[in-house]
Design an enzyme around this catalytic site. Structure first.
Site, PDB file in Angstrom:
ATOM      1  N   THR A  61       0.943  -1.144  -0.074  1.00  0.00           N
ATOM      2  CA  THR A  61      -0.001   0.048   0.049  1.00  0.00           C
ATOM      3  C   THR A  61       0.874   1.333  -0.036  1.00  0.00           C
ATOM      4  O   THR A  61       0.864   2.114  -0.747  1.00  0.00           O
ATOM      5  CB  THR A  61      -0.996   0.010   1.336  1.00  0.00           C
ATOM      6  OG1 THR A  61      -1.680  -1.502   1.306  1.00  0.00           O
ATOM      7  CG2 THR A  61      -1.980   1.005   1.232  1.00  0.00           C
ATOM      8  N   LYS A  89       6.936  11.267  21.115  1.00  0.00           N
ATOM      9  CA  LYS A  89       6.751  12.495  22.283  1.00  0.00           C
ATOM     10  C   LYS A  89       5.564  12.771  22.993  1.00  0.00           C
ATOM     11  O   LYS A  89       5.361  13.596  23.644  1.00  0.00           O
ATOM     12  CB  LYS A  89       7.515  13.924  21.852  1.00  0.00           C
ATOM     13  CG  LYS A  89       8.855  13.835  21.083  1.00  0.00           C
ATOM     14  CD  LYS A  89       9.357  15.058  20.746  1.00  0.00           C
ATOM     15  CE  LYS A  89      10.219  14.931  19.470  1.00  0.00           C
ATOM     16  NZ  LYS A  89      10.282  16.117  18.732  1.00  0.00           N
ATOM     17  N   ARG A 110      -2.220   4.900   7.113  1.00  0.00           N
ATOM     18  CA  ARG A 110      -2.655   3.774   7.744  1.00  0.00           C
ATOM     19  C   ARG A 110      -2.373   3.852   9.237  1.00  0.00           C
ATOM     20  O   ARG A 110      -1.415   4.261   9.624  1.00  0.00           O
ATOM     21  CB  ARG A 110      -1.670   2.723   7.130  1.00  0.00           C
ATOM     22  CG  ARG A 110      -1.877   1.311   7.946  1.00  0.00           C
ATOM     23  CD  ARG A 110      -1.175   0.175   7.491  1.00  0.00           C
ATOM     24  NE  ARG A 110      -1.776  -0.171   5.950  1.00  0.00           N
ATOM     25  CZ  ARG A 110      -1.803  -1.396   5.426  1.00  0.00           C
ATOM     26  NH1 ARG A 110      -0.776  -1.961   5.717  1.00  0.00           N
ATOM     27  NH2 ARG A 110      -2.225  -1.626   4.281  1.00  0.00           N
ATOM     28  N   HIS A 138     -10.385  -1.193   4.651  1.00  0.00           N
ATOM     29  CA  HIS A 138      -8.996  -0.838   3.490  1.00  0.00           C
ATOM     30  C   HIS A 138      -9.563  -0.533   2.114  1.00  0.00           C
ATOM     31  O   HIS A 138      -9.784  -1.115   1.185  1.00  0.00           O
ATOM     32  CB  HIS A 138      -8.041  -2.137   3.539  1.00  0.00           C
ATOM     33  CG  HIS A 138      -6.857  -1.876   3.074  1.00  0.00           C
ATOM     34  ND1 HIS A 138      -6.458  -0.637   2.169  1.00  0.00           N
ATOM     35  CD2 HIS A 138      -5.735  -2.734   3.021  1.00  0.00           C
ATOM     36  CE1 HIS A 138      -5.166  -0.899   2.085  1.00  0.00           C
ATOM     37  NE2 HIS A 138      -4.880  -2.115   2.408  1.00  0.00           N
TER      38      HIS A 138
END
Ligand code: CP
Length: 312
Positions: A61, A89, A110, A138
């Site tokens: 993908t 972070k 994704r 998807h």
């Protein structure tokens, strides 16, 4: 920005769920993909930048989106793992999207959390394309799956389609079953009982009067199939590693399948495979999974050109 699909064109739309596509949308997109394959315009996306945000592993993908965009003259930025970004972070997905939209024209994302693509689309003022969100959907894989079926079988209408493997967690299966409900498909869901198609998807198909049956052994239904869509057991979605061990070898297809199938059966797989298809099938005329992955280029080119308003 959330733009739901309607018949007013693709420009500026988010691509989050296959449910956002009408049959007309799907057929239009597939026709543009054919045009892209036959005569790609290598300057169509000049001066455009795509952000590829991959919070989960990917080969096909991510690389096919990257290649598709560059082949049309665009440039790409992004990351293949969140560990190298400020998410590490503690930056939120919302804030990450608010930054990335300032650096690019389209976001391809994704994420391992179901619904993350929808959240990103709410945060962004540029189109967001869902490249897979957890076990949910998807949609761009589904578009290339439809394109593959159309190319290989010559039609999308009235086919007998088998889905085999991990139907509980396999997001490509979820999206494809919904898309095929527009095309009068008869569906055969083949899985261990514990990994069967989720009830809400079956209820949705029932509501649309789509015929389907469930089985555990492919031999029970193989003679009826025009298409067999195989998926791997989705190790990363199991809460319990022992459960995965129980099912990981549930299916191992080899050439013996061809003796109990139609001669023109096509075998598809979104890939990666992890043992469920023996490589001895690769050289048969029935195996189309590598060509299927290649179809990601024209289909994703079509989608990108459409949402960026480069095709009217
Ligand atoms: N078919 C598919 O989504 O493959 P990747 O996970 O490698 O992108």
């Amino acid at each position: 920005m959330i733009f739901l699909m309607d018949n007013n064109g693709f420009k500026g739309r988010d691509i989050i769920s296959i449910r956002d596509f009408s049959k007309k949308d799907l057929l239009y997109l597939l026709s543009i993909a054919k045009r892209m394959e036959q005569s790609p315009d290598t300057s169509l996306l000049n001066n455009k930048i795509a952000s590829l945000l991959f919070f989960e592993p990917s080969t096909r993908t991510r690389l096919s989106f990257d290649s598709a965009f560059k082949k049309l003259g665009g440039k790409t930025i992004g990351f293949a793992q969140a560990e190298v970004t400020s998410v590490k972070k503690g930056e939120t997905l919302w804030d990450t999207i608010k930054m990335v939209e300032q650096y690019s024209d389209v976001i391809i994302m994704r994420h391992y959390i179901e619904g993350a693509a929808r959240l990103a689309a709410e945060a962004a003022s540029i189109p967001v394309l869902n490249a897979g969100d957890g076990a949910n959907q998807h949609p761009t894989q589904t578009l290339l799956d439809l394109y593959t079926i159309l190319k290989e079988k010559g039609t999308l209408e009235g086919l007998n389609i088998g889905f085999l493997g991990d139907l509980k967690y396999g997001r490509t299966v979820h999206s494809l079953a919904i898309a095929l409900s527009h095309f009068n498909a008869k569906m055969f869901f083949i899985s261990p009982k514990a990994l069967s198609m989720p009830k809400d998807y079956l209820d949705e198909l029932k509501g649309k009067n789509i015929k389907f049956t469930e089985a555990e052994d492919v031999a029970e239904v193989s003679k009826q199939l025009d298409v067999l869509y195989v998926t791997r057991i989705q190790k990363e979605r199991f809460a319990d590693a022992l459960e995965y061990e129980k099912y990981k070898n549930a299916y191992k297809l080899d050439k013996s399948l061809l003796k109990i199938s139609k001669k023109d059966l096509i075998i598809m797989h979104p890939l990666p495979r992890v043992g469920e298809i023996n490589p001895e099938l690769d050289d048969t005329k029935n195996a189309v999974y590598f060509r299927q992955a290649g179809n990601g280029i024209p289909v994703r080119q079509a989608l990108l050109a459409l949402v960026l308003g480069k095709i009217k």
